[in-house]
Structure formats: C-alpha cells, structure tokens
Design a protein around this motif. Structure first.
Motif, short mmCIF file in Angstrom:
data_model
loop_
_atom_site.label_atom_id
_atom_site.label_comp_id
_atom_site.label_asym_id
_atom_site.label_seq_id
_atom_site.Cartn_x
_atom_site.Cartn_y
_atom_site.Cartn_z
N HIS A 4 4.85 -0.11 10.44
CA HIS A 4 3.53 0.24 9.99
C HIS A 4 3.21 0.83 8.28
O HIS A 4 3.60 0.82 7.31
N ARG A 7 -2.55 -0.15 6.71
CA ARG A 7 -3.94 -0.12 7.60
C ARG A 7 -2.76 -1.00 8.56
O ARG A 7 -4.00 -1.38 9.08
N ILE A 9 0.05 -2.78 12.18
CA ILE A 9 1.49 -2.90 12.33
C ILE A 9 2.09 -3.75 12.27
O ILE A 9 1.00 -4.66 13.34
N LYS A 69 -5.12 -2.50 11.99
CA LYS A 69 -4.76 -0.78 12.92
C LYS A 69 -6.77 -0.16 13.82
O LYS A 69 -6.66 0.37 14.64
N ASN A 72 -7.34 -2.55 16.48
CA ASN A 72 -6.02 -3.13 17.51
C ASN A 72 -6.57 -4.42 17.99
O ASN A 72 -5.64 -4.15 18.97
#
Length: 182
Positions: A4, A7, A9, A69, A72
């Motif tokens: 993580h 901003r 993943i 993030k 998504n």
C-alpha cells in the motif's frame, strides 16, 4: 503483498484484472517500447496472463498490477522477473496507462516494489533495461536511484527491429542508504 502507498495498491495479478489491463496494453503508445505486441483482443490478454502465471509457478517472476485506490481500477503493471536466487538478482519491468503518465504513479508503485524486493525477498541487485528512445523511463529509474551502467548495442530484436538498450542497476545497500532516515 499487497503493498500500500498513499494512492496505490501494488498486488499480484488476478484474472479479473484483465479487462482493466486490456485498456492499458491495447494502447500502442504504452506498448511502444515493450517486448510484446499491443493487445488487439482478449486472447492476447489471456495468453499474457497464462505466461505470468507460469512464470510465478516456476518462481521465475512476480507479475503485479497497480491499482488506483481512488477509482479501484488497475492502471498499470510492474514485475520482477528473471530471478537468479544464487546471485540474489532480478530484473524490473513496468507499464502505466497513458492517462496516468506524468503524475508520479509509477515512481510510487515501483518504490513500494523495490522496498519489498530488497527488504522481504532478499534481493541484492535489480536490473532494468530501457530503450534509449524512452527518456521518461530512464528518468524514472534515475529518480529511484538506479545507475546507468552502459549501452548494450543491438541487444534485442523486437517487433522486427534491432534495438539498443541502456542497462541500469540498483544495489540493496544503495537503496537502503538513500531511503533510511538520517
């Protein structure tokens, strides 16, 4: 894993990432300097995914996606590959959706991946090759602390064209020295 950042993943690829990745790799501007073709159909995406899974099964590489993030959505990919456990060495590759170029996303993602590789995976040296016609990629690597170690003339034949490549390298002790608070 997953990794993580503020901003993003960064995580290993899953089959349901392919629709978002198709948006990335079907763009000829994104794949211009990559060693594989621009995706023209979902068959290309599934073939690429099968190679990524095979590479992981053989412990020869780790294909990751970069997830924004805020939306998504998968906006790119990065990987460590050509693992050489005896020499504690591997190579780095990456690609980002054109819509996210220039926003620092790739630096953020690769920084997380480098931290993981050096701290958790026991890697001592990471190499990256860059087409000399891709100055943005070379700039990214320099920003992250990679050293340009040389030019390999006519190193690759890709997409019917013989290409030179710049070789970059980064060592664990260099990374740690640059990323340890004083």
């Amino acid at each position: 894993m997953p990794l993580h950042t503020p901003r993003l993943i960064v995580r290993t690829i899953q089959e349901d990432d392919l629709p978002d990745l198709y948006q990335v790799f079907s763009d000829a501007a994104v794949t211009r300097f990559l060693p594989y073709i621009t995706w023209e159909d979902t068959l290309a995406a599934h073939s690429w995914y099968a190679r990524a899974k095979e590479m992981a099964a053989q412990a020869a590489g780790m294909q990751c996606v970069i997830v924004d993030k805020a939306s998504n959505k998968v906006i790119g990919a990065c990987l460590l590959f050509r693992f050489d456990p005896e020499c504690e060495r591997c190579e780095l590759g990456y690609a980002l959706a054109q819509s996210h170029w220039g926003g620092g996303y790739m630096a953020e993602a690769v920084r997380a991946l480098l931290n993981h590789a050096f701290a958790e995976m026991g890697i001592n040296r990471i190499e990256a090759e860059v087409d000399p016609r891709n100055p943005a990629s070379a700039q990214l690597l320099r920003k992250l602390g990679f050293v340009q170690e040389g030019l390999l003339r006519q190193r690759w034949k890709m997409k019917g064209e013989i290409k030179d490549t710049w070789m970059f390298g980064l060592l664990r002790d260099e990374w740690q020295a640059a990323n340890t608070p004083a």
